[in-house]
Write a protein that holds these residues in place. Sequence first.
Motif, mmCIF file in Angstrom:
data_model
loop_
_atom_site.group_PDB
_atom_site.id
_atom_site.type_symbol
_atom_site.label_atom_id
_atom_site.label_comp_id
_atom_site.label_asym_id
_atom_site.label_seq_id
_atom_site.Cartn_x
_atom_site.Cartn_y
_atom_site.Cartn_z
ATOM 1 N N PHE A 44 0.844 -1.182 0.000
ATOM 2 C CA PHE A 44 0.000 0.000 0.000
ATOM 3 C C PHE A 44 0.886 1.242 0.000
ATOM 4 N N SER A 45 0.380 2.295 -0.588
ATOM 5 C CA SER A 45 1.088 3.571 -0.563
ATOM 6 C C SER A 45 0.895 4.232 0.795
ATOM 7 N N GLY A 46 1.565 5.351 0.977
ATOM 8 C CA GLY A 46 1.428 6.051 2.242
ATOM 9 C C GLY A 46 0.015 6.512 2.505
ATOM 10 N N GLU B 61 -3.487 3.301 -0.464
ATOM 11 C CA GLU B 61 -3.955 2.723 -1.728
ATOM 12 C C GLU B 61 -3.147 1.478 -2.071
ATOM 13 N N LEU B 62 -3.841 0.393 -2.461
ATOM 14 C CA LEU B 62 -3.173 -0.835 -2.865
ATOM 15 C C LEU B 62 -2.439 -0.593 -4.174
ATOM 16 N N THR B 63 -1.129 -0.828 -4.183
ATOM 17 C CA THR B 63 -0.310 -0.540 -5.360
ATOM 18 C C THR B 63 0.230 -1.786 -6.050
ATOM 19 N N ALA B 64 0.457 -2.874 -5.302
ATOM 20 C CA ALA B 64 1.033 -4.079 -5.902
ATOM 21 C C ALA B 64 0.830 -5.257 -4.968
ATOM 22 N N ARG B 65 1.018 -6.476 -5.535
ATOM 23 C CA ARG B 65 0.948 -7.707 -4.754
ATOM 24 C C ARG B 65 2.165 -8.581 -5.058
ATOM 25 N N GLN B 66 2.584 -9.349 -4.080
ATOM 26 C CA GLN B 66 3.731 -10.251 -4.233
ATOM 27 C C GLN B 66 3.376 -11.625 -3.685
ATOM 28 N N ARG B 67 4.006 -12.639 -4.245
ATOM 29 C CA ARG B 67 3.780 -14.008 -3.776
ATOM 30 C C ARG B 67 5.067 -14.810 -3.931
ATOM 31 N N ASN B 68 5.426 -15.493 -2.862
ATOM 32 C CA ASN B 68 6.600 -16.387 -2.893
ATOM 33 C C ASN B 68 6.115 -17.812 -2.618
ATOM 34 N N LEU B 69 6.384 -18.732 -3.540
ATOM 35 C CA LEU B 69 5.993 -20.134 -3.400
ATOM 36 C C LEU B 69 7.252 -20.970 -3.247
ATOM 37 N N ASN B 70 7.304 -21.766 -2.185
ATOM 38 C CA ASN B 70 8.478 -22.594 -1.940
ATOM 39 C C ASN B 70 8.011 -23.952 -1.414
ATOM 40 N N GLY C 134 -0.136 -6.573 -10.161
ATOM 41 C CA GLY C 134 -0.612 -5.241 -9.852
ATOM 42 C C GLY C 134 -1.733 -5.293 -8.836
ATOM 43 N N PRO C 135 -2.433 -4.200 -8.642
ATOM 44 C CA PRO C 135 -3.547 -4.198 -7.694
ATOM 45 C C PRO C 135 -4.628 -5.214 -8.042
#
Length: 855
Positions: A431-433, A436-445, A489-490
């Motif tokens: 989220f920005s300051g 607002e949702l700006t991006a998403r990340q995912r790590n699969l292991n 992205g969002p």
Amino acid sequence: MKTNLFLITTLLLVGSLLTPGQAQSPTIPPSAPAKALPGTAGDQSPKGSARIVGSVMDSTQAKAVEFASIALYTKATGKAVDGTVADEKGKFTLTKLVAGQYDVLVSFVGFRNKTITNLTLTDGQTLDLGVIKLSSSIKTLEEVTVVGQAALIEEKVDRLVYNAEKDITSKGGDASDVLRKVPMLTVDLDGNVSLRGSQNIRVLINNKPSTIVASSVSDALKQIPADQIKTVEVITSPSAKYDAEGSGGIINIITKKNSLQGLNLNVDSGVGNRGSMLSLNGNYRKGKAGFTLGGFGRAMYNTITKTNLDQTSQVNDVTTLTRQSGNGNSSGLFGQYNLGFDYDLAKNQSITAGVRYGVRNMLNQQDLVTQLFTNNTLVSTGNRNVDVKNLSGTVDANVDYLHTFKPQQEWSVSTLYSRNDLTNNFDANLFSGSGELTARQRNLNKNVNQEFTLQTDYQTPIRQNQLLEFGGKAIFRQVNSDYRYLLAGPSGGFTTEANNTLGELTYHQNIAAGYSSYTFTTKNRYTFKGGLRYEHTFIDASTREGGSLGIGDYGVLVPSVNASRTFKGTTLKLGFNRRIQRPGLQQLNPNFNAANPQNITIGNPRLNPELTNNVELGVSKSIGKTFINATFFGRVTNNAITQVSQPSDTIPGAIVTSYQNIGRQHAYGTNLFANVAASSKITVGLFLNAFYTSLTGQTMGLDGASIEQTNNGFNISGGTFMNATFKNGWGAQAFGFMQGSQVQLQGRQGGFGFYTIGVKKEFNNKKASLGLAAENFLTNRFNIHTVLNSPLLSQVNDVYLYNRGIRLTFTLKIGKMTMEAPRRKAKSVNNDDVKSDGSSQTQAGGGSTGGQSRP
């Protein structure tokens, strides 16, 4: 300790009764008596071909009476003509007896004598007296109340044994609650275990390894209910029989067993504000066969953590300050389910089989606020919401066979298959300051760790005071780790990040080992145990991107020498051993774990093993009602594996932590323990661990070149506990522990404290109990303050743990059982090799990385 002295004194006196060639424990030699009895080596009485065999057992407990005295008297004259001593399993044999009528007297300190009369022997006959049950004497029962509490700690030539059966405050807890009270061990609030300051240890459960222990020692301990633990063995100087792995030593957790005939069911439960548990364990035995079926479930909740982090890094003359604050909580479900079977194929042969399934579901959630300053100017502010899933399922299956030829002469074959499926994923929303949702990340292991072990061991006594052991072992291991890092992205789907974050590690590790060990005991109570073990490791490792890693095979020769002497209530021990520590999956796994992108962890698949030389000197003594144990040790490790942090070249302000063979690590210190029986009802214990450590390794200097960095200092921890028993089934316990800050290569990790108090009431002839325990009730939170420094970075990390808790426990025993003599079960596989991560720190946003898996 006092009981052990009575044992040794009795043996020395009864040694005069032994005829040449009679079986005797090789660890307790005979001693010349003041006056020889008929039938000894000094008497030339005629010998025949009859035999008498049997075993001695405590009538109130299903366990053998070790080293009981057996004397043979003629019916006609009433004179003693022969005698022997039972072995550590309570078994005895009288041989070369002349035909006639006899009486047998069985005796031991603390028990009433028992005489078996009117025995008639014929030539060539073997008369089996079966199980002879001795009842405790009233006088000795009063003494045992005191001595038994002093024997909370037992000393053996190569280990220390902590008897954990009467622990009230741990009931409803897990194995980590018990291990906190064991001398020489330190357990932090995350459950990571250290032995004399080293987390490079091997943890066994009933002498057996498990891939769940290899994956994460702390998580494995959460799967073992505290009230099922009988003893904890701390093996600081392992003999050649043990695998060479574990530079710090070996911890063997022995769970409660029984040899009861019939059917029973034990129900243990507990509920508290931070966790609940339910355990069901059933046993059924009929004749030669026995079955066990058990299940244990534990839930954790309301575990709150707050973090503050300030770290400064310097890259290309640009100084970046990262300032973070976070609020997190974690929850988890742990389960363990087992099915066991044992069967006596013959009087001297047995087979044991078992299947165990363990499950772990850990969920961590954390909200982070991150500010970045470049050259004292605020450049960005962001919020990050992270969900971490640490899931695993473990299967262990074993089949073991044991053939006992005579006391202490036996051959065993053991097999073990173990598999652990480990998932360690995270999802993050950025989220920005302004929110607002700006991006998403995912790590699969996804990790899969499999191993198969085949082991055979043989031991035989030589004469009356020597024991020879030798054996071989083969371990076949395979680890696969798939990992990927995805971005989105969002809204919309995820795509793979371009910078080398899609990969796979395949790691094959096969070990062939052989050993020989020799034990010798002298007449004046010296015991020597020496051995030699050779292990050769074959490695084939590769990654999807880079192909073969080119790690060569290696062999290691591991000597071990242990000596002890007992005199006038004092036991002295001296030991030396060499150990090897192979890197585990957490150290090898190249997955780019960036649950917190400002604190990134990544493994190093090119790590080499570390070698450690250990030496220790120990002394223990009983002074009245006080038992004292002190051990002094030194440890030198070359090629030591440890965490090293460096600034990231690509992410501003980020710190990347990996594992390196840093060079040298020295540790010198002492472990002190005292147990005082203040009365027949109250026992107080004190313990202190203090050692000086020095680490030397390579880090990056201001000009980008590698420089040598050294850090040293003292590590101190200690605590106290009190046990009290009262009338009408009431009991109470209290425990407190403090650990100071711990020296690391680049700084010091913060210390912490822990304390608990509990009461218990037993009902219905101890078939049911109700307990209440409270922990950390005077303090709202603990602060673990960690500081790291190097020429290119500095980091100050404060983790606040809110672990004030209370729990109510209930136990119920159902079923009617009858006792029988304890059975000698088939030995099981004992893989003593794991590199426990242990050095993990709870950092802002770091979450749980799932520990490690043994390669």
